[in-house]
Design a protein around this motif. Structure first.
Motif, short mmCIF file in Angstrom:
data_model
loop_
_atom_site.label_atom_id
_atom_site.label_comp_id
_atom_site.label_asym_id
_atom_site.label_seq_id
_atom_site.Cartn_x
_atom_site.Cartn_y
_atom_site.Cartn_z
N LEU A 165 0.83 -1.21 0.00
CA LEU A 165 0.00 0.00 0.00
C LEU A 165 0.86 1.26 0.00
N TYR A 166 1.94 1.23 0.79
CA TYR A 166 2.82 2.40 0.85
C TYR A 166 3.43 2.67 -0.53
N TYR A 167 3.95 1.62 -1.16
CA TYR A 167 4.61 1.84 -2.45
C TYR A 167 3.63 2.17 -3.56
N LEU A 183 -5.60 9.26 -5.99
CA LEU A 183 -5.35 7.82 -5.86
C LEU A 183 -4.26 7.58 -4.82
N ALA A 184 -3.24 8.42 -4.83
CA ALA A 184 -2.17 8.31 -3.84
C ALA A 184 -2.74 8.44 -2.43
N ARG A 185 -3.64 9.39 -2.25
CA ARG A 185 -4.26 9.56 -0.93
C ARG A 185 -5.06 8.33 -0.53
N GLN A 186 -5.77 7.72 -1.48
CA GLN A 186 -6.56 6.53 -1.16
C GLN A 186 -5.67 5.38 -0.68
N TYR A 187 -4.58 5.16 -1.40
CA TYR A 187 -3.64 4.11 -0.96
C TYR A 187 -3.02 4.46 0.40
N PHE A 188 -2.71 5.73 0.56
CA PHE A 188 -2.09 6.17 1.81
C PHE A 188 -3.04 5.97 2.99
N GLN A 189 -4.30 6.28 2.82
CA GLN A 189 -5.27 6.10 3.89
C GLN A 189 -5.50 4.61 4.18
N ARG A 190 -5.45 3.79 3.15
CA ARG A 190 -5.54 2.34 3.38
C ARG A 190 -4.34 1.84 4.17
N TYR A 191 -3.17 2.41 3.87
CA TYR A 191 -1.97 2.06 4.65
C TYR A 191 -2.17 2.43 6.12
N LEU A 192 -2.68 3.63 6.39
CA LEU A 192 -2.84 4.09 7.77
C LEU A 192 -3.84 3.24 8.55
N ALA A 193 -4.74 2.58 7.83
CA ALA A 193 -5.73 1.74 8.50
C ALA A 193 -5.12 0.45 9.05
N THR A 203 5.72 5.98 9.86
CA THR A 203 7.18 6.03 9.89
C THR A 203 7.57 7.41 9.35
N PRO A 204 8.84 7.80 9.46
CA PRO A 204 9.23 9.07 8.85
C PRO A 204 8.93 9.10 7.35
N GLN A 205 9.12 7.95 6.69
CA GLN A 205 8.89 7.88 5.25
C GLN A 205 7.42 8.07 4.90
N THR A 206 6.54 7.44 5.68
CA THR A 206 5.11 7.57 5.36
C THR A 206 4.61 8.98 5.65
N LEU A 207 5.09 9.58 6.73
CA LEU A 207 4.64 10.94 7.05
C LEU A 207 5.11 11.94 5.99
N TRP A 208 6.32 11.80 5.53
CA TRP A 208 6.83 12.69 4.50
C TRP A 208 6.04 12.50 3.20
N LEU A 209 5.69 11.26 2.88
CA LEU A 209 4.86 11.02 1.71
C LEU A 209 3.49 11.65 1.89
N GLY A 210 2.89 11.47 3.08
CA GLY A 210 1.58 12.06 3.35
C GLY A 210 1.60 13.58 3.23
N ILE A 211 2.65 14.20 3.72
CA ILE A 211 2.80 15.66 3.61
C ILE A 211 2.79 16.09 2.15
N ARG A 212 3.56 15.40 1.33
CA ARG A 212 3.66 15.79 -0.09
C ARG A 212 2.35 15.54 -0.84
N ILE A 213 1.66 14.46 -0.48
CA ILE A 213 0.37 14.19 -1.13
C ILE A 213 -0.62 15.31 -0.79
N GLU A 214 -0.74 15.63 0.49
CA GLU A 214 -1.71 16.65 0.90
C GLU A 214 -1.31 18.04 0.40
N ARG A 215 -0.01 18.28 0.30
CA ARG A 215 0.47 19.56 -0.25
C ARG A 215 0.05 19.66 -1.72
N ALA A 216 0.18 18.55 -2.45
CA ALA A 216 -0.20 18.55 -3.87
C ALA A 216 -1.71 18.75 -4.04
#
Length: 213
Positions: A137-139, A152-162, A167-180
């Protein structure tokens, strides 16, 4: 029992039991597989690991677990095409109960070898078999972000969080997704969490640098 000791980080006892099992029966494929994993991942003795993997496969050529483990070994040696063959061999066994494992490993190996198309294909297939594999899900979220498919990235990311922790990697990815997606509140929430939980992480430094631009 050797695997149990290995999981408990009792390497010496695990190795003794593996060697004892092979002394009693040199044709015990599962013991060769286990000791190969031990040599590869604990001792970093890749030559001995290779020897035991190959013996295990000669003894049990249709064993999916051995093919999957050897595929991971080959991927770690940057031998992608050979690794893929063994992941696919694991999938050939109709009795294999966890095909999502070699599919996920094949996807990660493809990404590692700069093949995002195959990587995405295998990860999608893995998630079709088992929908809550955290690393898949993360990748998939990361791939979707790179392809600028932000919703779509947000959907996968939210499924990951469930199913998994940040991790630092997931939070940084989440930041960039929401920024976009121009969602400043969620971006700020992730940023606060990254700084609070992982103040010394490389991703926190990247966040700080991105905010200085």
């Amino acid at each position: 029992r050797g695997i149990q000791y290995l999981n408990l980080q009792q390497d010496d006892r695990a190795l003794k039991l593996f060697k004892k099992a092979l002394k009693l029966d040199r044709h015990y494929a599962d013991a060769h597989n286990a000791i190969a994993v031990f040599y590869e991942r604990r001792l970093k003795d890749y030559e001995k690991a290779k020897q035991h993997y190959q013996i295990a496969l000669a003894l049990k050529p249709n064993n999916a677990d051995i093919h999957n483990n050897y595929g991971q070994f080959l991927c770690g040696r940057n031998r992608w095409e050979e690794a893929e063959k063994h992941f696919l061999e694991a999938l050939e066994n109709p009795l294999y109960q966890t095909p999502e494992i070699p599919l996920t490993n094949a996807g990660l190996c493809a990404l590692r070898n700069q093949n995002p198309i195959k990587g995405e294909t295998y990860l999608r297939q893995a998630l079709q078999r088992q929908s809550n594999i955290p690393i898949a899900l993360y990748y998939m979220a990361h791939l979707s972000y790179e392809q600028q498919r932000y919703m779509l990235a947000r959907q996968y990311f939210q499924r990951y969080l469930a199913v998994a922790e940040h991790t630092p990697q997931t939070l940084w990815l989440g930041i960039r997704i929401e920024r976009a997606l121009n969602n400043r509140d969620t971006e700020a929430s992730y940023a606060l969490l990254l700084r609070k939980k992982f103040p010394d992480a490389v991703e926190t430094q990247r966040l700080n640098q991105s905010e200085m631009r």
